[in-house]
Design a protein around this motif. Structure first.
Motif, PDB file in Angstrom:
ATOM      1  N   ILE A  62      -9.288   1.782  -1.411  1.00 44.39           N
ATOM      2  CA  ILE A  62      -9.032   1.137  -2.863  1.00 44.39           C
ATOM      3  C   ILE A  62      -8.318   2.294  -3.538  1.00 44.39           C
ATOM      4  N   ASN A  63      -7.048   2.155  -3.887  1.00 41.48           N
ATOM      5  CA  ASN A  63      -6.079   2.919  -4.762  1.00 41.48           C
ATOM      6  C   ASN A  63      -6.109   2.409  -6.034  1.00 41.48           C
ATOM      7  N   THR A  64      -6.757   2.693  -6.885  1.00 38.39           N
ATOM      8  CA  THR A  64      -6.601   2.511  -8.400  1.00 38.39           C
ATOM      9  C   THR A  64      -6.752   3.798  -9.301  1.00 38.39           C
ATOM     10  N   THR A 111     -11.862   5.856  -1.573  1.00 33.95           N
ATOM     11  CA  THR A 111     -10.988   5.492  -3.173  1.00 33.95           C
ATOM     12  C   THR A 111     -10.084   6.646  -3.279  1.00 33.95           C
ATOM     13  N   ASP A 112      -8.702   6.214  -3.749  1.00 34.02           N
ATOM     14  CA  ASP A 112      -7.720   7.098  -3.914  1.00 34.02           C
ATOM     15  C   ASP A 112      -7.426   7.004  -5.349  1.00 34.02           C
ATOM     16  N   GLU A 113      -7.858   7.920  -6.162  1.00 30.92           N
ATOM     17  CA  GLU A 113      -7.883   7.884  -7.662  1.00 30.92           C
ATOM     18  C   GLU A 113      -7.049   8.796  -8.378  1.00 30.92           C
ATOM     19  N   PHE A 121       0.873  -1.353   0.177  1.00 31.53           N
ATOM     20  CA  PHE A 121       0.123   0.115   0.122  1.00 31.53           C
ATOM     21  C   PHE A 121       0.984   1.220  -0.102  1.00 31.53           C
ATOM     22  N   TYR A 122       0.216   2.303  -0.434  1.00 33.64           N
ATOM     23  CA  TYR A 122       0.982   3.579  -0.457  1.00 33.64           C
ATOM     24  C   TYR A 122       1.218   4.045   1.038  1.00 33.64           C
ATOM     25  N   GLU A 123       2.399   4.380   1.422  1.00 35.12           N
ATOM     26  CA  GLU A 123       2.860   4.239   2.776  1.00 35.12           C
ATOM     27  C   GLU A 123       1.980   5.334   3.692  1.00 35.12           C
ATOM     28  N   ASN A 124       1.291   6.127   3.272  1.00 33.10           N
ATOM     29  CA  ASN A 124       0.581   7.069   4.147  1.00 33.10           C
ATOM     30  C   ASN A 124      -0.691   6.446   4.711  1.00 33.10           C
ATOM     31  N   TYR A 125      -1.239   5.532   4.259  1.00 38.96           N
ATOM     32  CA  TYR A 125      -2.221   4.849   4.685  1.00 38.96           C
ATOM     33  C   TYR A 125      -1.894   4.291   6.080  1.00 38.96           C
ATOM     34  N   GLY A 126      -0.859   3.737   6.556  1.00 37.85           N
ATOM     35  CA  GLY A 126      -0.418   3.460   7.643  1.00 37.85           C
ATOM     36  C   GLY A 126      -0.614   4.577   8.853  1.00 37.85           C
ATOM     37  N   ALA A 128      -5.268  17.321  -8.153  1.00 37.55           N
ATOM     38  CA  ALA A 128      -4.605  17.918  -9.071  1.00 37.55           C
ATOM     39  C   ALA A 128      -3.104  17.809  -9.350  1.00 37.55           C
ATOM     40  N   SER A 129      -2.532  17.143  -8.416  1.00 39.86           N
ATOM     41  CA  SER A 129      -1.084  16.885  -8.240  1.00 39.86           C
ATOM     42  C   SER A 129      -0.648  15.993  -9.605  1.00 39.86           C
ATOM     43  N   LYS A 130      -0.950  15.013  -9.802  1.00 44.13           N
ATOM     44  CA  LYS A 130      -0.412  14.129 -10.638  1.00 44.13           C
ATOM     45  C   LYS A 130      -0.831  14.244 -12.168  1.00 44.13           C
ATOM     46  N   ASN A 148      -2.841   1.862  -9.057  1.00 44.44           N
ATOM     47  CA  ASN A 148      -2.492   1.660  -7.586  1.00 44.44           C
ATOM     48  C   ASN A 148      -0.758   2.087  -7.547  1.00 44.44           C
ATOM     49  N   ASN A 149      -0.602   2.737  -6.568  1.00 38.95           N
ATOM     50  CA  ASN A 149       0.883   2.706  -6.148  1.00 38.95           C
ATOM     51  C   ASN A 149       1.184   1.831  -4.987  1.00 38.95           C
ATOM     52  N   PRO A 150       2.095   1.081  -4.757  1.00 33.43           N
ATOM     53  CA  PRO A 150       3.054   0.829  -5.715  1.00 33.43           C
ATOM     54  C   PRO A 150       2.934  -0.139  -7.190  1.00 33.43           C
ATOM     55  N   TYR A 206       2.578   5.526 -12.040  1.00 37.51           N
ATOM     56  CA  TYR A 206       3.754   5.822 -12.678  1.00 37.51           C
ATOM     57  C   TYR A 206       5.104   5.099 -11.539  1.00 37.51           C
ATOM     58  N   TYR A 207       4.809   3.921 -11.522  1.00 39.30           N
ATOM     59  CA  TYR A 207       5.886   3.366 -10.520  1.00 39.30           C
ATOM     60  C   TYR A 207       6.218   1.861 -11.081  1.00 39.30           C
ATOM     61  N   LEU A 208       7.322   1.307 -10.802  1.00 41.57           N
ATOM     62  CA  LEU A 208       7.745  -0.139 -11.006  1.00 41.57           C
ATOM     63  C   LEU A 208       8.158  -0.422  -9.879  1.00 41.57           C
TER      64      LEU A 208
HETATM   65  N1  PLP Z   1      -1.993   8.772  -3.315  1.00 44.81           N
HETATM   66  C1  PLP Z   1      -1.330   8.154  -3.652  1.00 44.81           C
HETATM   67  C2  PLP Z   1      -1.546   6.744  -4.188  1.00 44.81           C
HETATM   68  C3  PLP Z   1      -0.143   8.724  -4.177  1.00 44.81           C
HETATM   69  O1  PLP Z   1       1.045   8.025  -4.793  1.00 44.81           O
HETATM   70  C4  PLP Z   1       0.242  10.056  -3.688  1.00 44.81           C
HETATM   71  C5  PLP Z   1       1.588  10.729  -4.074  1.00 44.81           C
HETATM   72  O2  PLP Z   1       2.732  10.057  -4.568  1.00 44.81           O
HETATM   73  C6  PLP Z   1      -0.779  10.624  -3.003  1.00 44.81           C
HETATM   74  C7  PLP Z   1      -1.855  10.262  -2.755  1.00 44.81           C
HETATM   75  C8  PLP Z   1      -0.677  11.895  -2.731  1.00 44.81           C
HETATM   76  O3  PLP Z   1      -1.354  13.232  -3.536  1.00 44.81           O
HETATM   77  P1  PLP Z   1      -1.343  14.667  -3.206  1.00 44.81           P
HETATM   78  O4  PLP Z   1      -0.337  15.171  -3.849  1.00 44.81           O
HETATM   79  O5  PLP Z   1      -2.785  14.745  -4.022  1.00 44.81           O
HETATM   80  O6  PLP Z   1      -1.733  14.432  -1.908  1.00 44.81           O
END
Ligand code: PLP
Length: 395
Positions: A166-168, A198-200, A121-126, A231-233, A170-172, A318-320
Motif C-alpha cells: 500500500i503506497n499512501t 506500506t510505502d509512506e 503503481f510505482y514502477e519499482n514494485y514490478g 528521509a528522501s522526500k 500514492n505515486n503516481p 507530488y505527481y499529476l
Molecule cells: N516509493 C515511492 C512511491 C516513490 O515515489 C519513490 C521515489 O520516487 C521511492 C519509494 C524511493 O524512495 P527512496 O529515495 O527512499 O528510495
C-alpha cells in the motif's frame, strides 16, 4: 548456449523514469519526469551531515542503523502518530525506502506466494516482485478518485496471499487512502493472515486538509505491517539514501538480516544528518506541505491550460497523472518523446505504471517537486501545446 543473464533480470527493463531524465538532458528540457527536488535541502541538516564527516563518522554504522537515528525515528513516530516503536527491536535503517521494500519482500515472501499491488503503481514494485519470486496480483485504482472496488480487492486475496503493498500518499495517482479503505484492507489482511507492506515516503506531503494515516495504527495491524518511510522526500535529500522500516521484532529481525547482506548499511554520516532532520520542528513539516501546495496549483493550472487534463488534483505526494488522449498520438511513449524533444518538457509515459502497458497509453505523469521558476518555465513551454488539436482546455 547458456544465457549469462538470469531469467529474473531478463523479465524487467531499465527504469523508464531514469531513461526520461537521460532524454531530457539530451534535449535540454525541463525535467518533470523524475521525482527529485531541484531546490536545496535544509541548511541545518546539510551542516549536520558535513560535521559528521569531519568528526570522522566515516566507517560502517551498526548495520540496522545508527542508534541516534533509530532513536530520532522513534521520537518522530511518537510525535506524529502516537506510536511507540522500540529503536532496539522495531526499526531497521536501510538505503532508502527502495531498499527497505526489496529487503522486506526478500525477508517475508517465498517464491510462488502472491503479493497484491494496487495499479497504477510505482514502477519499482514490478521488479521487486520478480526479484523476490513473488507473483504480483494487480487490483485497479480507478479514476477519477482512484478508489478500488471492494469486491475486486476481496477476490484478489487467497491462501497464497503473503502481502499487500500500500503506497499512501500514492505515486503516481496522488491518492491518499482513507481510514475506511485502510480498515477494509486491514480486515482482509487479518482474514487471510497476510502482511501489509506500506510505502509512506510521501507521508508529510498532503493537501486540502487530508490526513495521512499509517496502516500500522489501524487496530490489529501493528504485528502484521511493515511500515516503510525515509528521509528522501520530506527533507529533499533523495541522494542520501536513508530510509527505514518499522515492524514487529520478528519481522524486523528478518529484514535486518537481509538488509545486512544486501548493503551492510546506509551511509553513516548521512544517517547523522537524517537524525537531525527527524527532529525538525512541526513548523518545518507544515511549510513542506504548504510549499508543495503552491507548486501543485502552479503546475495544475499550466497543464490544464495546455490541454493536459488530470482527473483529480492529487491529495498527496507530488505527481499529476494527465490524460493525453485528445492529442492523437499512437501511444504515451510517442507523446512523451515528442514532448521532451519538440516542446522541451519531460514527463513519464503512463505505461510505466501498469502491468499491461496498453492501460497507460493515454496517460503521462509529471512531477512538481521543483522550484516555482522551474514549474513556470515548464508551463511557458507547454503553452505551445495549446496550438495543437486537443490543446487549450481551460481549467
Ligand atoms: N516509493 C515511492 C512511491 C516513490 O515515489 C519513490 C521515489 O520516487 C521511492 C519509494 C524511493 O524512495 P527512496 O529515495 O527512499 O528510495
Amino acid at each position: 548456449m547458456k544465457s549469462l543473464i538470469s531469467a529474473k533480470a531478463q523479465r524487467f527493463t531499465e527504469s523508464v523514469i531514469r531513461e526520461m531524465t537521460r532524454l531530457n538532458n539530451v534535449h535540454g528540457g525541463v525535467n518533470l519526469a523524475q521525482g527529485f527536488p531541484d531546490f536545496p535541502a535544509p541548511e541545518e541538516i546539510k551542516q549536520a551531515a558535513a560535521d559528521a564527516i569531519h568528526r570522522d563518522v566515516n566507517q560502517y554504522s551498526i548495520t540496522w542503523g545508527a542508534k541516534r537515528l533509530r532513536e530520532a525515528i522513534a521520537a518522530k513516530t511518537k510525535r506524529f502518530y502516537g506510536v511507540t516503536a522500540d529503536p532496539e527491536r522495531n526499526i531497521c535503517v536501510t538505503c532508502g525506502s527502495t531498499e527497505a521494500m526489496i529487503s522486506t519482500l526478500l525477508a517475508t515472501v517465498d517464491p510462488g506466494e502472491e503479493v497484491i499491488v494496487f495499479e497504477p503503481f510505482y514502477e519499482n514494485y514490478g521488479p521487486d516482485a520478480i526479484l523476490s519470486g513473488a507473483t504480483p496480483r494487480f487490483v485497479k485504482l480507478r479514476a477519477p478518485d482512484w478508489s478500488f472496488d471492494e469486491k475486486e480487492l476481496a477476490a484478489a486475496f487467497n491462501d497464497r496471499t503473503k502481502a499487500i503493498i500500500i503506497n499512501t500518499p500514492n505515486n503516481p495517482t496522488g491518492k491518499v487512502f482513507t481510514r475506511d479503505e485502510l480498515v477494509f484492507i486491514a480486515n482482509l489482511c487479518q482474514k487471510w493472515d497476510a502482511l501489509a507492506v506500506t510505502d509512506e515516503i510521501y507521508e508529510h506531503i498532503v493537501y486540502d486538509g487530508l490526513k495521512h494515516i499509517p496502516m500500522y495504527t489501524i487496530d490489529g495491524m501493528a504485528d502484521r505491517t511493515v511500515w516503510i518511510s525515509g528521509a528522501s522526500k520530506t527533507y529533499s535529500v533523495t541522494g542520501w539514501r536513508v530510509g527505514y522500516t518499522i515492524a514487529a521484532e520478528k519481522l524486523t529481525n528478518a529484514i535486518r538480516k537481509v538488509h545486512d547482506f544486501l548493503t551492510v548499511g546506509s551511509p553513516a554520516p548521512l544517517q547523522e544528518g537524517a537524525a537531525v532532520a527527524m527532529g525538525l520542528p512541526d513548523s518545518y513539516y507544515e511549510k513542506v506541505a504548504r510549499d508543495y501546495l503552491e507548486r501543485r496549483e502552479t503546475i495544475y493550472q499550466g497543464l490544464s491550460e495546455a490541454g493536459l487534463v488530470c482527473s483529480k488534483k492529487p491529495g498527496g505526494a507530488y505527481y499529476l497523472l494527465c490524460d493525453i488522449g485528445r492529442f492523437g498520438f499512437p501511444d504515451d511513449t510517442a507523446f512523451a518523446h515528442w514532448l521532451v524533444k519538440d516542446i522541451g518538457v519531460a514527463g513519464v509515459p503512463g505505461s510505466s505504471f501498469f502491468n499491461d502497458p496498453r492501460e497507460g497509453h493515454g496517460l503521462i505523469r509529471f512531477t512538481f517537486c521543483k522550484r516555482l521558476e522551474t514549474l513556470r518555465a515548464a508551463c511557458e513551454r507547454l503553452k505551445k501545446l495549446s496550438t495543437r488539436p486537443g490543446g487549450s482546455v481551460r481549467p
